[in-house]
Design a protein around this motif. Structure first.
Motif, PDB file in Angstrom:
ATOM      1  N   HIS A 157      18.634  42.608  43.146  1.00 30.95           N
ATOM      2  CA  HIS A 157      18.325  41.387  43.888  1.00 30.95           C
ATOM      3  C   HIS A 157      17.473  41.723  45.100  1.00 30.95           C
ATOM      4  O   HIS A 157      17.329  42.893  45.467  1.00 30.95           O
ATOM      5  N   ASP A 159      17.221  40.463  49.250  1.00 28.72           N
ATOM      6  CA  ASP A 159      17.977  39.705  50.245  1.00 28.72           C
ATOM      7  C   ASP A 159      17.094  38.559  50.740  1.00 28.72           C
ATOM      8  O   ASP A 159      15.907  38.746  51.001  1.00 28.72           O
ATOM      9  N   ASN A 195      16.520  47.202  55.145  1.00 29.44           N
ATOM     10  CA  ASN A 195      16.094  46.500  53.937  1.00 29.44           C
ATOM     11  C   ASN A 195      15.301  45.264  54.384  1.00 29.44           C
ATOM     12  O   ASN A 195      15.854  44.363  54.998  1.00 29.44           O
ATOM     13  N   HIS A 213      16.830  45.752  45.226  1.00 30.57           N
ATOM     14  CA  HIS A 213      17.836  46.812  45.287  1.00 30.57           C
ATOM     15  C   HIS A 213      19.081  46.415  44.505  1.00 30.57           C
ATOM     16  O   HIS A 213      19.234  45.253  44.113  1.00 30.57           O
TER      17      HIS A 213
HETATM   18 FE   LIG Z   1      21.319  43.138  49.198  1.00 28.69          FE
END
Ligand SMILES: [Fe+2]
Ligand SMILES: O=C(O)CCC(=O)C(=O)O
Length: 289
Positions: A157, A159, A195, A213
């Motif tokens: 997925h 974020d 991230n 990730h």
């Molecule tokens: Fe995540």
């Protein structure tokens, strides 16, 4: 600066040290989460909000996933209007988590500034774009040891927020997709994984990448991690920044959308994965072709 720029444009994923979150605090964070997750299920359930909202404060098990996969404890900013639920055991859990939250907020703000400068934006522009910190949240995770043929902790997925900071224990398992391959983020004591999320990808008009990730559960033992989501209030509108589009003669690659609307679409993908991968919503849902 060049290294961060390259990481953000190629994968949207990198690890940082000397980030301002003291290693002893990270260690204490793992101690309290491990202690809590080790409690009997009925005791943990007392700290569940009972709400079926996908991001409810307190103790959660992912509703539709097999219960042996992962569980987590979620809290919003201690200073926001959201009512957090703090387990009474261990007694210092609240104090530690609040300190972690405050410390990660500062680090995220610092990293936001670095990303801002790496994009060549006027100083402080990303901060100005969103200085409302009331929707940020922290998740302490426990992923159970892999079982035979079942190693998925979190399916691939991106974020949806702007920046996520993660620290994981030595079990590892966090991986980023790069050039057709899954690359493990090797656990380093005290290191934080940065991230880049969908919002930075959109604001930057694809100059920086929202990292794809996943989490692979290790065999033999549980995995513990913390993820801090530097986010936006749901009513916030998002579109590529003019500094990275019209001011440099580029067309916007996304149409304007409201963050909350995107979250609603996306959560269905995270918490209730559709059978077919093509049905999972990504931020490219708002792409202009
Ligand atoms: Fe995540
Ligand atoms: O647990 C981790 O290491 C990462 C968690 C994550 O990717 C997420 O919660 O979005």
């Amino acid at each position: 600066m060049e290294v961060v720029k390259e990481a953000c444009s190629e994968t949207g994923f990198f690890q940082v040290v000397n980030h301002g979150v003291p290693t002893p605090l990270i260690d204490r964070a793992f101690q309290v989460s491990t202690h809590f997750f080790d409690l009997p299920a009925d005791e943990k359930l007392r700290y569940s909000s009972g709400s079926d909202a996908p991001l409810a404060p307190g103790y959660n098990r992912q509703p539709v996933h097999p219960p042996y996969r992962s569980e987590f404890l979620l809290m919003f900013s201690p200073s926001s209007a959201m009512t957090n639920i703090y387990p009474a055991n261990p007694p210092h859990l609240r104090e530690v988590e609040e300190e972690v939250f405050t410390s990660l907020s500062k680090t995220a703000s610092l990293i936001e500034g670095i990303i801002n400068d790496c994009l060549g934006l006027p100083s402080g522009l990303l901060k100005e774009f969103n200085s409302d910190r009331s929707s940020d949240f922290l998740m302490a995770h426990q992923y159970f040891a892999a079982t035979e043929g079942q190693t998925n902790g979190l399916t691939p997925h991106e974020d949806s927020n702007s920046i996520t900071l993660v620290f994981q224990d030595d079990a590892g398992g966090l991986e980023v997709f790069r050039n057709g391959e899954w690359i493990p983020a090797t656990p380093e004591p005290g290191a934080i994984v940065v991230n880049v999320g969908d919002i930075i990808q959109v604001l930057s008009n694809n100059k920086f990448k929202s990292a794809t990730h996943r989490v692979v559960r290790p065999g033999g033992k549980s995995r513990y991690s913390y993820a801090f989501f530097y986010s936006l209030p749901p009513e916030k509108w998002v579109e590529p920044l003019s500094q990275l589009t019209e001011e440099v003669g580029e067309l916007p690659k996304y149409r304007k959308f409201q963050f909350g609307e995107y979250l609603e679409l996306k959560r269905k993908g995270i918490f209730n994965p559709p059978k077919r991968p093509q049905d999972i919503i990504h931020v490219t849902h708002y792409s202009i072709n």
